[in-house]
Design an enzyme around this catalytic site. Structure first.
Site, mmCIF file in Angstrom:
data_model
loop_
_atom_site.group_PDB
_atom_site.id
_atom_site.type_symbol
_atom_site.label_atom_id
_atom_site.label_comp_id
_atom_site.label_asym_id
_atom_site.label_seq_id
_atom_site.Cartn_x
_atom_site.Cartn_y
_atom_site.Cartn_z
ATOM 1 N N TYR A 158 51.980 -17.612 -44.921
ATOM 2 C CA TYR A 158 52.532 -16.384 -45.496
ATOM 3 C C TYR A 158 53.929 -16.110 -44.937
ATOM 4 O O TYR A 158 54.861 -15.808 -45.684
ATOM 5 C CB TYR A 158 51.592 -15.226 -45.192
ATOM 6 C CG TYR A 158 52.105 -13.857 -45.565
ATOM 7 C CD1 TYR A 158 52.043 -13.405 -46.879
ATOM 8 C CD2 TYR A 158 52.619 -13.001 -44.590
ATOM 9 C CE1 TYR A 158 52.497 -12.139 -47.216
ATOM 10 C CE2 TYR A 158 53.067 -11.735 -44.915
ATOM 11 C CZ TYR A 158 53.009 -11.305 -46.232
ATOM 12 O OH TYR A 158 53.456 -10.049 -46.559
ATOM 13 N N LYS A 162 57.439 -15.873 -47.062
ATOM 14 C CA LYS A 162 58.253 -14.660 -47.092
ATOM 15 C C LYS A 162 59.640 -14.897 -46.485
ATOM 16 O O LYS A 162 60.626 -14.290 -46.928
ATOM 17 C CB LYS A 162 57.531 -13.531 -46.369
ATOM 18 C CG LYS A 162 56.328 -12.983 -47.118
ATOM 19 C CD LYS A 162 56.719 -12.358 -48.448
ATOM 20 C CE LYS A 162 55.569 -11.587 -49.079
ATOM 21 N NZ LYS A 162 55.957 -10.951 -50.361
#
Length: 253
Positions: A158, A162
């Site tokens: 993740y 991002k």
């Protein structure tokens, strides 16, 4: 309706609009005059948010899409551009918050995180660019995990996705200038469904807030929506390639 009408006669497409920051952003932009086109995976949630916006006096449409699928990204943007006859801004808010300890991280885990949190906003933006009016704006919703390490979550995939979204933001800001501005917001912990179950122990949460968050609280989605509205508006007309960190001070401690 809000007497401030920065988005009068403008259409904004918002992904991940069925809940959390996306929902709050839909309400905020509609209150300032925008016609909001909501995109997400669950039709019932989108229909509910569109109904809320209309009840408050705004204009809203929606389209369901699985943004991990390239064709769905293209279809949703085409529907949004056609819906009100124009497209002025895009808010890339859809994403997932997966968890997997790095030693156990599979290639499938990695790919799914990239598809949801990096490839989807890229594809939505790519489809939107031909439709965006001159002076258009793109706002990408990244995460505090893009700029700091997180001892409380096992989310390397993740975080990488991002962080990649911030790199994409900066590069697109250069490539799409001067016609289209591209900026990003980096939220910290926000009270959204994505955060549900993250830490349900009140004592642990209080200790975490006191130690790591100078403002000593979790953000409301509406606070992120305010920053997004600024970046999408003409008030940010000289900002492109910028990243606004809205984390209550986490990144500075």
């Amino acid at each position: 309706m809000n007497p401030v009408a920065r988005f009068r006669d403008r259409t904004v497409l918002i992904t991940g609009a069925g809940s959390g920051i996306g929902r709050a952003t839909a309400h905020r932009l509609a209150s300032e005059g925008a016609a909001v086109f909501l995109v997400g995976k669950t039709g019932a949630k989108l229909e509910a948010v569109a109904g809320e916006v209309k009840k408050a006096g705004g204009k809203a449409g929606f389209e369901t899409a699985d943004l991990r699928k390239p064709e769905d990204c293209r279809r949703a943007v085409e529907a949004g551009a056609k819906w009100n006859g124009r497209l002025d801004a895009v808010v890339n808010g859809a994403g997932t918050f997966p968890s997997a300890p790095f030693p156990n991280l599979t290639d499938e885990d990695w790919q799914q995180a990239i598809e949801s949190n990096l490839a989807a906003p890229m594809r939505v933006t790519r489809a939107a660019v031909p439709h965006l009016k001159k002076g258009g704006a793109i706002v990408n919703i990244s995460s505090i995990n893009a700029v700091i390490g997180d001892k409380l979550s096992a989310c390397s995939h993740y975080s990488a996705a991002k962080a990649g979204l911030l790199g994409l933001t900066r590069q697109l800001a250069v490539e799409l200038a001067p016609e289209i501005r591209v900026n990003a917001i980096v939220p910290g912990a926000v009270k959204t469904p994505m955060l549900d179950g993250w830490n349900e122990d009140p004592a642990d949460m209080k200790a975490w807030l006191e130690r790591f968050v100078p403002l000593n609280r979790i953000a409301r989605p509406e606070e992120m929506a305010g920053v997004i509205a600024f970046l999408a508006s003409d008030d940010a007309s000289y900002l492109t390639g910028a990243t606004i960190v809205a984390d209550g001070g986490v990144a500075i401690v």
